[in-house]
Each structure stands twice: as C-alpha cells, then as structure tokens.
Design an enzyme around this catalytic site. Structure first.
Site, PDB file in Angstrom:
ATOM      1  N   ASN A  65      -7.474  -1.426   5.334  1.00 26.32           N
ATOM      2  CA  ASN A  65      -7.200  -2.200   6.548  1.00 26.32           C
ATOM      3  C   ASN A  65      -5.706  -2.395   6.815  1.00 26.32           C
ATOM      4  O   ASN A  65      -5.308  -2.494   7.974  1.00 26.32           O
ATOM      5  CB  ASN A  65      -7.889  -3.569   6.420  1.00 26.32           C
ATOM      6  N   SER A  90      -7.692   3.088  14.915  1.00 29.24           N
ATOM      7  CA  SER A  90      -7.375   2.333  16.133  1.00 29.24           C
ATOM      8  C   SER A  90      -7.717   3.185  17.345  1.00 29.24           C
ATOM      9  O   SER A  90      -7.704   4.422  17.281  1.00 29.24           O
ATOM     10  CB  SER A  90      -5.881   2.009  16.172  1.00 29.24           C
ATOM     11  N   VAL A 137       0.819  -1.229   0.000  1.00 30.25           N
ATOM     12  CA  VAL A 137       0.000   0.000   0.000  1.00 30.25           C
ATOM     13  C   VAL A 137       0.848   1.272   0.000  1.00 30.25           C
ATOM     14  O   VAL A 137       0.337   2.361  -0.247  1.00 30.25           O
ATOM     15  CB  VAL A 137      -1.002   0.062   1.189  1.00 30.25           C
ATOM     16  N   ILE A 162      -7.547  -6.518  19.617  1.00 25.33           N
ATOM     17  CA  ILE A 162      -8.209  -7.601  18.885  1.00 25.33           C
ATOM     18  C   ILE A 162      -7.200  -8.749  18.732  1.00 25.33           C
ATOM     19  O   ILE A 162      -6.013  -8.502  18.473  1.00 25.33           O
ATOM     20  CB  ILE A 162      -8.664  -7.108  17.478  1.00 25.33           C
ATOM     21  N   ALA A 198       0.138   8.636  15.809  1.00 27.21           N
ATOM     22  CA  ALA A 198       0.077   9.757  14.849  1.00 27.21           C
ATOM     23  C   ALA A 198      -0.581   9.295  13.557  1.00 27.21           C
ATOM     24  O   ALA A 198      -1.430  10.002  12.992  1.00 27.21           O
ATOM     25  CB  ALA A 198       1.489  10.283  14.581  1.00 27.21           C
ATOM     26  N   LYS A 254      -2.691   6.724  13.091  1.00 31.33           N
ATOM     27  CA  LYS A 254      -4.105   6.363  13.257  1.00 31.33           C
ATOM     28  C   LYS A 254      -4.976   7.593  13.562  1.00 31.33           C
ATOM     29  O   LYS A 254      -6.137   7.633  13.162  1.00 31.33           O
ATOM     30  CB  LYS A 254      -4.253   5.282  14.341  1.00 31.33           C
ATOM     31  N   TYR A 300       2.559   5.061  15.499  1.00 32.42           N
ATOM     32  CA  TYR A 300       1.245   4.434  15.247  1.00 32.42           C
ATOM     33  C   TYR A 300       0.101   5.374  15.633  1.00 32.42           C
ATOM     34  O   TYR A 300      -0.863   5.532  14.882  1.00 32.42           O
ATOM     35  CB  TYR A 300       1.182   3.132  16.054  1.00 32.42           C
TER      36      TYR A 300
HETATM   37  P1  NDP Z   1      -2.167  -8.334  11.088  1.00 37.22           P
HETATM   38  O1  NDP Z   1      -0.736  -8.040  11.363  1.00 37.22           O
HETATM   39  O2  NDP Z   1      -2.791  -9.575  11.626  1.00 37.22           O
HETATM   40  O3  NDP Z   1      -2.410  -8.318   9.482  1.00 37.22           O
HETATM   41  C1  NDP Z   1      -1.975  -7.218   8.738  1.00 37.22           C
HETATM   42  C2  NDP Z   1      -2.371  -7.388   7.300  1.00 37.22           C
HETATM   43  O4  NDP Z   1      -1.926  -6.227   6.589  1.00 37.22           O
HETATM   44  C3  NDP Z   1      -1.722  -8.580   6.637  1.00 37.22           C
HETATM   45  O5  NDP Z   1      -2.636  -9.138   5.717  1.00 37.22           O
HETATM   46  C4  NDP Z   1      -0.520  -7.972   5.919  1.00 37.22           C
HETATM   47  O6  NDP Z   1      -0.125  -8.697   4.768  1.00 37.22           O
HETATM   48  C5  NDP Z   1      -1.096  -6.632   5.499  1.00 37.22           C
HETATM   49  N1  NDP Z   1      -0.079  -5.620   5.275  1.00 37.22           N
HETATM   50  C6  NDP Z   1       0.882  -5.190   6.133  1.00 37.22           C
HETATM   51  N2  NDP Z   1       1.637  -4.245   5.556  1.00 37.22           N
HETATM   52  C7  NDP Z   1       1.125  -4.071   4.298  1.00 37.22           C
HETATM   53  C8  NDP Z   1       1.471  -3.235   3.205  1.00 37.22           C
HETATM   54  N3  NDP Z   1       2.497  -2.396   3.275  1.00 37.22           N
HETATM   55  N4  NDP Z   1       0.728  -3.325   2.071  1.00 37.22           N
HETATM   56  C9  NDP Z   1      -0.318  -4.181   1.974  1.00 37.22           C
HETATM   57  N5  NDP Z   1      -0.678  -5.010   2.965  1.00 37.22           N
HETATM   58  C10 NDP Z   1       0.035  -4.950   4.115  1.00 37.22           C
HETATM   59  O7  NDP Z   1      -2.957  -7.032  11.554  1.00 37.22           O
HETATM   60  P2  NDP Z   1      -4.408  -6.860  12.204  1.00 37.22           P
HETATM   61  O8  NDP Z   1      -5.382  -7.696  11.491  1.00 37.22           O
HETATM   62  O9  NDP Z   1      -4.268  -6.946  13.656  1.00 37.22           O
HETATM   63  O10 NDP Z   1      -4.667  -5.321  11.866  1.00 37.22           O
HETATM   64  C11 NDP Z   1      -5.431  -4.891  10.733  1.00 37.22           C
HETATM   65  C12 NDP Z   1      -5.676  -3.399  10.879  1.00 37.22           C
HETATM   66  O11 NDP Z   1      -6.379  -3.154  12.095  1.00 37.22           O
HETATM   67  C13 NDP Z   1      -4.409  -2.555  10.949  1.00 37.22           C
HETATM   68  O12 NDP Z   1      -4.605  -1.338  10.278  1.00 37.22           O
HETATM   69  C14 NDP Z   1      -4.226  -2.327  12.430  1.00 37.22           C
HETATM   70  O13 NDP Z   1      -3.481  -1.178  12.690  1.00 37.22           O
HETATM   71  C15 NDP Z   1      -5.675  -2.190  12.857  1.00 37.22           C
HETATM   72  N6  NDP Z   1      -5.894  -2.431  14.271  1.00 37.22           N
HETATM   73  C16 NDP Z   1      -5.593  -3.650  14.843  1.00 37.22           C
HETATM   74  C17 NDP Z   1      -5.814  -3.852  16.190  1.00 37.22           C
HETATM   75  C18 NDP Z   1      -5.517  -5.149  16.877  1.00 37.22           C
HETATM   76  O14 NDP Z   1      -5.637  -5.206  18.119  1.00 37.22           O
HETATM   77  N7  NDP Z   1      -5.158  -6.209  16.188  1.00 37.22           N
HETATM   78  C19 NDP Z   1      -6.365  -2.783  17.026  1.00 37.22           C
HETATM   79  C20 NDP Z   1      -6.642  -1.556  16.322  1.00 37.22           C
HETATM   80  C21 NDP Z   1      -6.423  -1.407  14.998  1.00 37.22           C
HETATM   81  P3  NDP Z   1       1.095  -9.789   4.827  1.00 37.22           P
HETATM   82  O15 NDP Z   1       0.530 -11.029   5.433  1.00 37.22           O
HETATM   83  O16 NDP Z   1       1.457  -9.958   3.422  1.00 37.22           O
HETATM   84  O17 NDP Z   1       2.166  -9.162   5.684  1.00 37.22           O
END
Ligand code: NDP
Length: 249
Positions: free
Chosen positions: A92, A144, A66, A190, A159, A161, A157
């Site tokens: 996401n 977040s 992204v 989560i 900043a 979010k 993070y």
């Molecule tokens: P995970 O680390 O479980 O998954 C992250 C996903 O994002 C993976 O599919 C990864 O792909 C993809 N990804 C990471 N970097 C890039 C990039 N540069 N380009 C495209 N895809 C990318 O994260 P979560 O599911 O926990 O988090 C998802 C979202 O929710 C995030 O924005 C996070 O900040 C937000 N969030 C999460 C919380 C939590 O407690 N888990 C709380 C609040 C917000 P790959 O497998 O290829 O690395």
C-alpha cells in the site's frame, strides 16, 4: 481451497494513515493479525496498535522504508518470528510528487519510482520465498486510476502505478501454479492526506467528472482488499479492480 481469514497473518506497508490504516483495521475485523510498516509517525503507529487490540487482534508496527531492499528481508524475518506464519501481503505504501515534467527534478522522479514501484518489488521479493515454499499466499497491490487513465502532471506516479499493474499481472501468471494469487486495486480519488493537498478549485472540477459525485472513503478501498484476500475471490488472480465512483469508465 483457502481457509477463512481466521488466524492468518498479513503485512501491510504504509499502515499508519489513509487507505493503509483502513486496510489494517478491516483485516483485524476479519480476525487477521497484522504487521504494518511506516516511516515517520510513531504516535500514529502506536494508536493503530491500540485500535487493533480493542478489536481483539494483534498489530505490530515496524518502522521501515519500503525503498530498503535489505530491510524488506528483515521485515519478513521479524513477522515470521513474531507470528510464526505469513499469509497476506498488501503493498500500500505510496507517495506523490506531482509536477509538470518541465519542473520535475530527478529526485521527484526517483522518490516516486523507488517508493511506489521498487517498494512493491522489495517487499514482494522478500515474501515470495515463504509463499512459494508453503504453496499458498495472497498479494494485493494498491495501484491507482493514474496507472490506467493518467492525468497531466504525474508522469512519475503514472509510470510507477502502471508499472505496478504490469508487475501484478506478470507475477500472477508466474505463481498461480503455487496457489498464490496476485491482484491489484486502482482507486480513484479517495479522501486521505494524499488528496487533502489538492486545491479547492481542482476538487470542484473533479467532482463534476466523477459520476458518483464524491470522493471515495478509505474503507471503501479496504472492503475490496478484504474480498481479494478472502476465499470469496479464490478464482480471481492477475486482475485490477477500479474503485473510483465510475471515473475510469
Ligand atoms: P497517505 O499519504 O494518506 O498515507 C501513505 C502511507 O504510506 C503512510 O502510512 C506513510 O507512512 C506510508 N509511506 C509513505 N512512504 C513510505 C515508505 N517509503 N515506506 C513505508 N511506508 C511509507 O496515502 P493514501 O492512503 O492516500 O495512499 C495509500 C496508497 O493508495 C498509495 O499507494 C497511493 O498511491 C494509493 N492511492 C491513493 C489514492 C487517493 O486518492 N488517496 C488514489 C489512488 C491510489 P508515514 O505516515 O510514516 O509517512
């Protein structure tokens, strides 16, 4: 008036794991076809395609960072070639590089800002022309609780979010006259790979302060995203919904 979600097409960034994966599956269950992005894990992407096809919908995996502005334009072109339309964008993809500011390198800062904030700009910028032309579209950004109630050790993070929330509200006002809605969700803790790295002691302390007494599950976030992209929320735009078991009260 928006139609039902049947036959709509969505882009979900970061679909292979965690919250993104749950969102892809939830969209498929609502009869949406999906293009999802990922960076590293092709086998996880392939297994998601299979899971979605068992539901009877189509998912197309697109390996794309992204942070890549030009790549985001190509992503939208590919989706329109593949499906002939585009209705929904879920931003996401996100990462953390938690450290105290004293220990934070410039790379820790730029990697998080470029992925979590500029990534939202890149994909949204690429989609918005289509949405404006067709006078319809729906965007949900995954912010977040850290962007609303920051905790120490996450200046990058928090900043990024908080930036996503500002981005969401500003854009919502800009495109509302074109029947495009832009909302955000702000999950608390989560259960995903992202929080899997937290120490047991830290998790215990968190559980004491989360009123619900537990971490959330990815599908609890996905359900709210489905609400926001559906016609059940058609008069809601520019909002941030916290999904945090009461943590941010
Ligand atoms: P995970 O680390 O479980 O998954 C992250 C996903 O994002 C993976 O599919 C990864 O792909 C993809 N990804 C990471 N970097 C890039 C990039 N540069 N380009 C495209 N895809 C990318 O994260 P979560 O599911 O926990 O988090 C998802 C979202 O929710 C995030 O924005 C996070 O900040 C937000 N969030 C999460 C919380 C939590 O407690 N888990 C709380 C609040 C917000 P790959 O497998 O290829 O690395």
């Amino acid at each position: 008036m928006e139609d039902s979600l049947l036959k709509k097409v969505a882009i979900v960034t970061g679909g292979t794991r965690g919250i993104g994966r749950s969102i892809v599956i939830a969209l498929a269950n609502e009869e949406v076809d999906i293009a999802f992005t990922y960076v590293k894990n092709k086998s996880l992407a392939d297994s998601l395609v299979e899971e979605v096809s068992k539901i009877g919908r189509r998912a197309v995996p697109i390996q794309m960072d992204v942070r890549d502005y030009e790549g985001s334009k190509t992503l939208v072109e590919k989706v329109k070639e593949e499906f002939g339309r585009l209705d929904i964008l879920v931003n996401n993809a996100g990462i953390t590089r938690d450290r105290s500011l004293m220990m934070m390198s410039r790379e820790d800062w730029t990697e998080v800002i470029d992925t979590d904030l500029t990534g939202v700009f890149n994909t949204t910028r690429a989609c918005i022309i289509t949405f404006l032309k067709q006078k319809s579209g729906n965007i949900v950004n995954i912010s977040s609780i850290g962007g609303i109630h920051p905790i120490p050790g996450q200046v990058n993070y928090s900043a990024a979010k908080a930036g996503v929330i500002g981005f969401t509200k500003s854009l919502a006002g800009e495109v509302a006259p074109y029947n495009i809605r832009v909302n955000a969700v702000a999950p608390g803790f989560i259960e995903t790979d992202m929080t899997g790295t937290l120490s047991g002691k830290y998790k215990e302390r968190l559980l004491e302060v989360i009123p619900s007494g537990r971490f959330g599950m990815p599908d609890e976030v996905a359900r709210v995203v489905i609400f926001l992209v559906s016609d059940k929320s058609q008069y809601i735009t520019g909002q941030v919904i916290q999904i945090d078991g009461g943590l941010g009260m």
